[in-house]
Design a protein around this motif. Structure first.
Motif, PDB file in Angstrom:
ATOM      1  N   GLN A  33     -28.277 -24.898  41.909  1.00  0.00           N
ATOM      2  CA  GLN A  33     -28.083 -26.022  40.988  1.00  0.00           C
ATOM      3  C   GLN A  33     -29.186 -26.128  39.955  1.00  0.00           C
ATOM      4  N   SER A  34     -30.417 -25.786  40.337  1.00  0.00           N
ATOM      5  CA  SER A  34     -31.535 -25.895  39.394  1.00  0.00           C
ATOM      6  C   SER A  34     -31.483 -24.811  38.317  1.00  0.00           C
ATOM      7  N   MET A  35     -30.589 -23.828  38.468  1.00  0.00           N
ATOM      8  CA  MET A  35     -30.533 -22.699  37.549  1.00  0.00           C
ATOM      9  C   MET A  35     -29.501 -22.864  36.445  1.00  0.00           C
ATOM     10  N   VAL A  36     -28.690 -23.909  36.511  1.00  0.00           N
ATOM     11  CA  VAL A  36     -27.650 -24.115  35.502  1.00  0.00           C
ATOM     12  C   VAL A  36     -27.667 -25.560  35.014  1.00  0.00           C
ATOM     13  N   ARG A  37     -27.154 -25.758  33.816  1.00  0.00           N
ATOM     14  CA  ARG A  37     -26.988 -27.099  33.259  1.00  0.00           C
ATOM     15  C   ARG A  37     -25.732 -27.096  32.388  1.00  0.00           C
ATOM     16  N   ALA A  38     -25.216 -28.277  32.151  1.00  0.00           N
ATOM     17  CA  ALA A  38     -24.051 -28.388  31.285  1.00  0.00           C
ATOM     18  C   ALA A  38     -24.454 -28.063  29.850  1.00  0.00           C
ATOM     19  N   PRO A  39     -23.548 -27.493  29.068  1.00  0.00           N
ATOM     20  CA  PRO A  39     -23.891 -27.136  27.685  1.00  0.00           C
ATOM     21  C   PRO A  39     -23.956 -28.370  26.789  1.00  0.00           C
ATOM     22  N   GLN A  40     -24.730 -28.264  25.715  1.00  0.00           N
ATOM     23  CA  GLN A  40     -24.773 -29.336  24.715  1.00  0.00           C
ATOM     24  C   GLN A  40     -23.477 -29.290  23.916  1.00  0.00           C
ATOM     25  N   VAL A  41     -22.834 -30.465  23.765  1.00  0.00           N
ATOM     26  CA  VAL A  41     -21.539 -30.496  23.078  1.00  0.00           C
ATOM     27  C   VAL A  41     -21.622 -31.119  21.686  1.00  0.00           C
ATOM     28  N   PHE A  42     -22.676 -31.860  21.386  1.00  0.00           N
ATOM     29  CA  PHE A  42     -22.882 -32.343  20.015  1.00  0.00           C
ATOM     30  C   PHE A  42     -24.359 -32.593  19.777  1.00  0.00           C
ATOM     31  N   GLN A  43     -24.726 -32.655  18.503  1.00  0.00           N
ATOM     32  CA  GLN A  43     -26.110 -32.875  18.105  1.00  0.00           C
ATOM     33  C   GLN A  43     -26.312 -34.318  17.656  1.00  0.00           C
ATOM     34  N   ALA A  44     -27.583 -34.710  17.572  1.00  0.00           N
ATOM     35  CA  ALA A  44     -27.894 -36.027  17.020  1.00  0.00           C
ATOM     36  C   ALA A  44     -27.389 -36.097  15.580  1.00  0.00           C
ATOM     37  N   GLY A  45     -26.808 -37.220  15.210  1.00  0.00           N
ATOM     38  CA  GLY A  45     -26.269 -37.396  13.873  1.00  0.00           C
ATOM     39  C   GLY A  45     -24.770 -37.167  13.796  1.00  0.00           C
TER      40      GLY A  45
END
Length: 245
Positions: free
Chosen positions: A179-191
């Motif tokens: 679990q510590s080796m993966v994270r959900a992807p970023q789907v949008f940026q600030a703004g």
């Protein structure tokens, strides 16, 4: 003649002392060996009967235990009844320890025995080296048996838990996905202009807002509403933040 007799007497006394010391050392060593055996039998019985976790298909993990050695500086007195116990805050998982205390002996003592608990079961391992930041594809890993207890971070046992996720660090081929080796992807940026789904008991309202922070599915993010009010919510997808009122 007297000098010879004196030397023989000293030699005899010294030899007797050495024999007594050897016997005492042997008795202490036997006590410690017996104590380690008690700990090993108890540990094997405990961890093989109750597994802390189970594999996704319901199969029990294959448990193995190994015991280390007591502190070589210990000199334990004989004990008729030794009670094993798990120290407070300790989990029998990976590198751990078992407590052993004397309940019936001339001297009451309590010691700790280092142990290693292994739990073998199915998991997903990298087929090849993976770079940090890479988005994981179905062909990046294969199923294999691994020691779940080798690392403190839980294994990622189901493919939907890692496919499409992002590697938080570089891996090597054969490394189990945890679990510590993966994270959900970023789907949008600030703004980014996004939809805000505000909901509460008996109502649900949708409005528009501007993301103030980057959005990762399942993670909190802040959004500025058209009124100027700033709210926090949980990212649902690439266009939506849910705000619980």
């Amino acid at each position: 003649m007297l000098q010879i007799l004196s030397k023989l007497w000293r030699y005899r006394v010294g030899a007797t002392g050495l024999v007594l010391c050897a016997q005492a050392f042997g008795a202490v060593a036997q006590v410690e060996a017996d104590v380690v055996q008690v700990g090993q039998r108890w540990l094997e019985s405990t961890v093989t009967q109750v597994s802390p976790v189970a594999s996704p298909n319901g199969m029990a993990l294959r448990m193995e235990v190994a015991v280390g050695a007591l502190d070589a500086r210990l000199r334990l007195s004989p004990c008729a009844k030794v009670e094993p116990f798990v120290p407070q805050g300790t989990r029998l998982w990976g590198r751990s320890r078992v407590g052993l205390r004397c309940l019936d002996g001339a001297t009451r003592w309590s010691v700790f025995l280092p142990v290693t608990v292994k739990a073998f079961g199915p998991a997903w391992v990298a087929k090849s080296n993976i770079n940090a930041g890479a988005v994981l594809m179905p062909d990046d890993a294969m199923e294999a048996e691994v020691d779940w207890a080798e690392d403190a971070s839980p294994v990622v046992a189901l493919p939907e838990q890692w496919i499409g996720q992002v590697a938080t660090r570089s891996w090597v081929a054969g490394q189990a996905i945890r679990q510590s080796m993966v994270r959900a992807p970023q789907v949008f940026q600030a703004g980014t202009q996004i939809r805000v789904l505000a909901q509460g008991p008996g109502f649900q309202v949708t409005s528009d807002g501007q993301a103030m922070t980057a959005g990762v599915v399942g993670q909190p993010a802040r959004v500025r509403m058209e009124s100027g009010r700033v709210m926090s919510g949980v990212v649902q997808d690439a266009r939506t933040i849910r705000v619980d009122m």
